[in-house]
Design an enzyme around this catalytic site. Structure first.
Site, mmCIF file in Angstrom:
data_model
loop_
_atom_site.group_PDB
_atom_site.id
_atom_site.type_symbol
_atom_site.label_atom_id
_atom_site.label_comp_id
_atom_site.label_asym_id
_atom_site.label_seq_id
_atom_site.Cartn_x
_atom_site.Cartn_y
_atom_site.Cartn_z
ATOM 1 N N GLY A 43 -30.793 44.694 -13.166
ATOM 2 C CA GLY A 43 -30.885 43.534 -12.276
ATOM 3 C C GLY A 43 -29.945 42.381 -12.573
ATOM 4 O O GLY A 43 -29.526 41.672 -11.667
ATOM 5 N N GLU A 96 -30.768 37.523 -18.110
ATOM 6 C CA GLU A 96 -31.808 38.247 -17.366
ATOM 7 C C GLU A 96 -31.822 37.790 -15.917
ATOM 8 O O GLU A 96 -31.443 36.662 -15.608
ATOM 9 C CB GLU A 96 -33.179 37.995 -17.992
ATOM 10 N N ASP A 97 -32.282 38.660 -15.026
ATOM 11 C CA ASP A 97 -32.400 38.237 -13.633
ATOM 12 C C ASP A 97 -33.716 37.498 -13.392
ATOM 13 O O ASP A 97 -33.751 36.484 -12.721
ATOM 14 C CB ASP A 97 -32.249 39.433 -12.669
ATOM 15 N N PHE A 149 -42.704 38.368 -3.976
ATOM 16 C CA PHE A 149 -41.829 39.480 -4.317
ATOM 17 C C PHE A 149 -40.432 39.222 -3.776
ATOM 18 O O PHE A 149 -40.239 39.107 -2.571
ATOM 19 C CB PHE A 149 -42.377 40.802 -3.779
ATOM 20 N N VAL A 150 -39.465 39.116 -4.661
ATOM 21 C CA VAL A 150 -38.119 38.748 -4.229
ATOM 22 C C VAL A 150 -37.116 39.880 -4.449
ATOM 23 O O VAL A 150 -37.256 40.680 -5.372
ATOM 24 C CB VAL A 150 -37.617 37.473 -4.941
ATOM 25 N N ASP A 156 -34.243 44.276 -6.979
ATOM 26 C CA ASP A 156 -34.456 45.424 -6.091
ATOM 27 C C ASP A 156 -35.920 45.611 -5.684
ATOM 28 O O ASP A 156 -36.829 45.050 -6.288
ATOM 29 C CB ASP A 156 -34.022 46.710 -6.799
ATOM 30 N N ARG A 162 -30.392 45.340 -3.887
ATOM 31 C CA ARG A 162 -29.728 44.606 -4.969
ATOM 32 C C ARG A 162 -28.459 43.916 -4.473
ATOM 33 O O ARG A 162 -28.055 42.881 -4.983
ATOM 34 C CB ARG A 162 -29.338 45.548 -6.113
#
Ligand code: PRP
Length: 173
Positions: A43, A96-97, A149-150, A156, A162
Site C-alpha cells: 500500500g 506506511e499508508d 473504508f478507504v 486497495d 490502488r
C-alpha cells in the site's frame, strides 16, 4: 470518479500539497543526514515514491513485505520479503499508508529496532485512530481519517483501486 466510490476524502491536489508539506518537514529535520526510507508493501508504494521525490536529502529506498495471519491476527506478522540494506547505524523512516490497530507497526518497529538503527521513526499517510488498540508514536501523519473504508493512492479493496489518484470511500457493496 469511479462508480464504486461514494465520496472523495482527499483529491489529487490535497494529497500533493500534504505530501509536499511532509517532505519539507522531513528535509528540515534530517538536514545533514542520510535517510533510509523503508516502504511497507504494498500500500505505501505510491506515497513513498511521491514523498521521496520531494525530500531534498540523500536517501535510499528499501522495501519490506509482510503478511499477517488473518483478520484477528493481533500482531502475528511474518516478513515475506526482507530489506536488502543493513540498517544498523542508519536513520530509518518507515513509510506506511495507513495505521489502524497498530499491531502491524508495533511488530515492524520491534523487528527493525533490534537491528540497531541510529534512529527509527514512522511516516504514515493515513491515521484511522478510531481503530487503534496499541498506542504508537507516529512522527509524521498525512491525514487523520474517520472510521470508513478507504481506497485509492495505494489503498486497495481486494487488490483493486490502488491506482486511483485520490483517496475515497467505497460504496457499501
Ligand atoms: C495495511 C497497512 C498496514 C496495516 C495496518 O496493510 O499498510 O500495514 O494494514 O493495520 P494495523 O494498524 O491494524 O496493523 P494491508 O494489510 O492492507 O496490506 P497492503 O499494504 O498490501 O494493502
Amino acid at each position: 470518479m469511479a462508480d464504486e466510490v461514494l465520496e472523495i476524502l482527499f483529491d489529487e491536489q490535497q494529497i500533493r500539497a500534504r505530501v509536499a508539506d511532509l517532505a519539507r518537514e522531513i528535509t528540515k529535520e534530517y538536514a545533514g543526514r542520510r535517510l533510509v526510507l523503508v516502504s511497507i508493501l504494498r500500500g505505501s508504494v505510491f506515497f513513498a515514491t511521491d514523498l521521496a521525490r520531494q525530500i531534498e536529502l540523500p536517501l535510499s529506498m528499501d522495501f519490506l513485505s509482510i503478511s499477517s495471519y488473518g483478520e484477528d491476527s493481533e500482531g502475528v506478522v511474518r516478513i515475506t520479503k526482507d530489506l536488502e540494506e543493513n540498517i544498523a547505524g542508519k536513520d530509518v523512516l518507515v513509510i506506511e499508508d495507513i495505521i489502524d490497530t497498530g499491531f502491524t507497526l508495533k511488530y515492524l518497529l520491534r523487528t527493525l529496532a533490534s537491528r540497531n538503527p541510529k534512529s527509527l521513526e514512522v511516516c504514515a499517510l493515513l491515521d484511522r485512530r478510531a481503530r487503534r488498540i496499541i498506542e504508537i508514536e507516529l512522527k509524521y501523519i498525512g491525514f487523520e481519517i474517520p472510521d470508513k473504508f478507504v481506497v485509492g493512492y495505494g489503498l486497495d479493496y481486494r487488490q483493486r483501486y490502488r491506482n486511483l489518484p485520490y483517496i475515497g470511500v467505497l460504496k457499501p457493496d
